[in-house]
Write a protein that holds these residues in place. Structure first.
Motif, mmCIF file in Angstrom:
data_model
loop_
_atom_site.group_PDB
_atom_site.id
_atom_site.type_symbol
_atom_site.label_atom_id
_atom_site.label_comp_id
_atom_site.label_asym_id
_atom_site.label_seq_id
_atom_site.Cartn_x
_atom_site.Cartn_y
_atom_site.Cartn_z
ATOM 1 N N GLU A 1 0.827 -1.208 0.000
ATOM 2 C CA GLU A 1 0.000 0.000 0.000
ATOM 3 C C GLU A 1 0.862 1.260 0.000
ATOM 4 N N LEU A 2 1.954 1.210 0.744
ATOM 5 C CA LEU A 2 2.863 2.349 0.783
ATOM 6 C C LEU A 2 3.538 2.541 -0.566
ATOM 7 N N ARG A 3 3.972 1.448 -1.180
ATOM 8 C CA ARG A 3 4.587 1.546 -2.506
ATOM 9 C C ARG A 3 3.597 2.090 -3.533
ATOM 10 N N SER A 4 2.359 1.611 -3.483
ATOM 11 C CA SER A 4 1.328 2.048 -4.420
ATOM 12 C C SER A 4 1.072 3.550 -4.281
ATOM 13 N N TRP A 5 1.062 4.037 -3.042
ATOM 14 C CA TRP A 5 0.839 5.463 -2.818
ATOM 15 C C TRP A 5 1.975 6.300 -3.420
ATOM 16 N N ILE A 6 3.209 5.881 -3.177
ATOM 17 C CA ILE A 6 4.358 6.625 -3.687
ATOM 18 C C ILE A 6 4.343 6.632 -5.218
ATOM 19 N N ALA A 7 4.054 5.480 -5.822
ATOM 20 C CA ALA A 7 3.980 5.422 -7.284
ATOM 21 C C ALA A 7 2.889 6.345 -7.809
ATOM 22 N N HIS A 8 1.763 6.387 -7.112
ATOM 23 C CA HIS A 8 0.651 7.239 -7.535
ATOM 24 C C HIS A 8 1.034 8.710 -7.464
ATOM 25 N N THR A 9 1.692 9.128 -6.394
ATOM 26 C CA THR A 9 2.061 10.541 -6.274
ATOM 27 C C THR A 9 3.083 10.929 -7.338
ATOM 28 N N GLN A 10 3.947 10.000 -7.708
ATOM 29 C CA GLN A 10 4.965 10.315 -8.703
ATOM 30 C C GLN A 10 4.373 10.437 -10.106
ATOM 31 N N GLN A 11 3.182 9.903 -10.302
ATOM 32 C CA GLN A 11 2.506 10.016 -11.603
ATOM 33 C C GLN A 11 1.457 11.123 -11.606
ATOM 34 N N ARG A 12 1.428 11.936 -10.549
ATOM 35 C CA ARG A 12 0.385 12.958 -10.448
ATOM 36 C C ARG A 12 0.437 13.921 -11.631
ATOM 37 N N HIS A 13 1.633 14.301 -12.069
ATOM 38 C CA HIS A 13 1.731 15.265 -13.178
ATOM 39 C C HIS A 13 1.158 14.689 -14.466
ATOM 40 N N ILE A 14 1.293 13.372 -14.633
ATOM 41 C CA ILE A 14 0.727 12.731 -15.823
ATOM 42 C C ILE A 14 -0.794 12.747 -15.744
ATOM 43 N N ARG A 15 -1.321 12.384 -14.586
ATOM 44 C CA ARG A 15 -2.771 12.375 -14.432
ATOM 45 C C ARG A 15 -3.350 13.783 -14.528
ATOM 46 N N ASP A 16 -2.595 14.774 -14.042
ATOM 47 C CA ASP A 16 -3.058 16.159 -14.153
ATOM 48 C C ASP A 16 -3.147 16.579 -15.617
ATOM 49 N N SER A 17 -2.179 16.154 -16.428
ATOM 50 C CA SER A 17 -2.206 16.526 -17.847
ATOM 51 C C SER A 17 -3.382 15.867 -18.555
ATOM 52 N N VAL A 18 -3.707 14.632 -18.166
ATOM 53 C CA VAL A 18 -4.860 13.952 -18.755
ATOM 54 C C VAL A 18 -6.146 14.640 -18.321
ATOM 55 N N SER A 19 -6.222 15.020 -17.055
ATOM 56 C CA SER A 19 -7.420 15.722 -16.563
ATOM 57 C C SER A 19 -7.624 17.039 -17.295
ATOM 58 N N ALA A 20 -6.506 17.742 -17.588
ATOM 59 C CA ALA A 20 -6.613 19.024 -18.280
ATOM 60 C C ALA A 20 -7.169 18.856 -19.690
ATOM 61 N N ALA A 21 -6.878 17.701 -20.312
ATOM 62 C CA ALA A 21 -7.342 17.473 -21.680
ATOM 63 C C ALA A 21 -8.627 16.648 -21.742
ATOM 64 N N TRP A 22 -9.131 16.223 -20.575
ATOM 65 C CA TRP A 22 -10.238 15.277 -20.541
ATOM 66 C C TRP A 22 -11.442 15.748 -21.355
ATOM 67 N N PHE A 23 -11.854 16.994 -21.173
ATOM 68 C CA PHE A 23 -13.078 17.457 -21.822
ATOM 69 C C PHE A 23 -12.893 17.701 -23.323
ATOM 70 N N THR A 24 -11.637 17.736 -23.763
ATOM 71 C CA THR A 24 -11.383 17.759 -25.200
ATOM 72 C C THR A 24 -11.814 16.447 -25.831
ATOM 73 N N TYR A 25 -11.635 15.361 -25.087
ATOM 74 C CA TYR A 25 -11.951 14.029 -25.602
ATOM 75 C C TYR A 25 -13.355 13.566 -25.219
ATOM 76 N N ASP A 26 -13.769 13.845 -23.993
ATOM 77 C CA ASP A 26 -15.091 13.406 -23.523
ATOM 78 C C ASP A 26 -16.146 14.403 -24.006
ATOM 79 N N THR A 27 -16.436 14.350 -25.283
ATOM 80 C CA THR A 27 -17.287 15.380 -25.888
ATOM 81 C C THR A 27 -18.753 15.264 -25.495
ATOM 82 N N ASP A 28 -19.206 14.071 -25.092
ATOM 83 C CA ASP A 28 -20.607 13.949 -24.681
ATOM 84 C C ASP A 28 -20.785 14.077 -23.169
#
Length: 328
Positions: free
Chosen positions: A101-128
């Motif tokens: 669980e600790l490893r999973s949390w650290i991996a998740h925080t290290q990918q936050r910038h990637i998930r943030d970039s996807v969230s920023a573009a989400w509504f470009t793709y989720d048109t409906d």
């Protein structure tokens, strides 16, 4: 030296860049094709001198670690307590934080910038706006809307676009793990950043092999490897750095020394095996905080060692004093 760019491909790359989609990189090896994990923190791992900045940035991510440095010790500990609850809830909810669980949390925080970039573009793709991205939505957002059978009728080199479309659909199908033709945020993240997901490894390797394998024999020959880097002008002497790349191919890329790269060698090159940094840090935090040595962490154990996990105004001031003392 001259880089090779076709106008249709350049236009397609520009469209992808505008939408935040990673482009297949045709630049120098090691700058685009090779995917190596970034360090958890650029700070020195210097626990012995009371400097836990590395641990803070590994556990929280760099930006959030800075936020914690501005908090009072009380608020910092309170927020850490809520993070502990989240770690356990994301796992087995047994009231303890395990190594996994600790490893999973650290991996998740290290990918936050990637998930943030996807969230920023989400509504470009989720048109409906239904909270998922279907293949047709993604295709239309990336390439424009076409009626069936009329794809790319209005552009030159339509075949290039058709091949890219087919390749993108293949990647989408691999990212779509439940096979419902609708991408969740996690599945879209895997589509846009396949190098970050183990189940996407084969598609990264396949796409790299297709890019470089110009004679379509299923291998990357040394000249194909070099051609991805450099196009020789008539009468131009091959630069020394290109000769170095040839030597790199022979010494380090061609593992079985048969003069070419197969898919496994391409995979070893572009997605080299690396140390599981989140696991290393998780083991470190567990070892330093597990006072009863039962191989897991209670909430009390983590909060008792809170300044190793997170910072605050007090710890930030203390680390500044430590650095100042060392400089003297």
């Amino acid at each position: 030296m001259m880089w090779r760019w076709s106008l249709p491909l350049l236009l397609l790359l520009l469209r992808w860049w505008a939408l935040g989609k990673p482009s297949p990189d045709a630049g120098p090896h090691g700058h685009g094709r090779v995917h190596q994990g970034a360090p958890l923190s650029e700070a020195p791992h210097d626990d012995a001198h009371g400097n836990f900045q590395y641990d803070h940035e590994a556990f929280l991510g760099r930006d959030v670690a800075k936020e914690f440095d501005q908090l009072s010790p009380e608020e910092s500990q309170a927020r850490l307590g809520r993070i502990v609850d989240r770690m356990d809830l994301a796992g087995d909810s047994d009231g303890w934080v395990s190594l996994a669980e600790l490893r999973s949390w650290i991996a998740h925080t290290q990918q936050r910038h990637i998930r943030d970039s996807v969230s920023a573009a989400w509504f470009t793709y989720d048109t409906d706006g239904d909270g998922r991205v279907g293949w047709e939505e993604l295709r239309n957002a990336t390439y424009g809307h076409y009626e069936p059978g009329e794809e790319f009728h209005d552009v030159e080199d339509a075949e290039t676009y058709k091949k890219m479309l087919a390749r993108d659909e293949r990647r989408f199908r691999v990212a779509d793990q439940d096979g419902d033709s609708m991408a969740t945020r996690e599945e879209l993240t895997a589509y846009l950043h396949p190098e970050e997901f183990p189940h996407m490894r084969d598609i990264v390797v396949a796409e790299t092999l297709e890019d470089l394998d110009k004679n379509k024999d299923g291998y990357v020959q040394v000249e194909e490897y070099i051609a991805d880097l450099y196009s020789e002008e008539p009468g131009e002497e091959e630069p020394a750095w290109v000769q170095t790349e040839r030597q790199q191919f022979r010494d380090f890329r061609d593992l079985n020394k048969d003069g070419r790269l197969d898919s496994s060698e391409v995979g070893y090159w572009v997605l080299p095996p690396s140390q599981d940094q989140p696991l290393v840090e998780a083991n470190h935090l567990l070892h330093e905080s597990d006072t009863d040595k039962d191989g897991r962490l209670s909430k009390d154990e983590i909060l008792s060692n809170w300044n190793m996990f997170v910072g605050s105004q007090a710890t930030n001031y203390g680390e500044d004093l430590t650095r100042h003392h060392d400089e003297l």
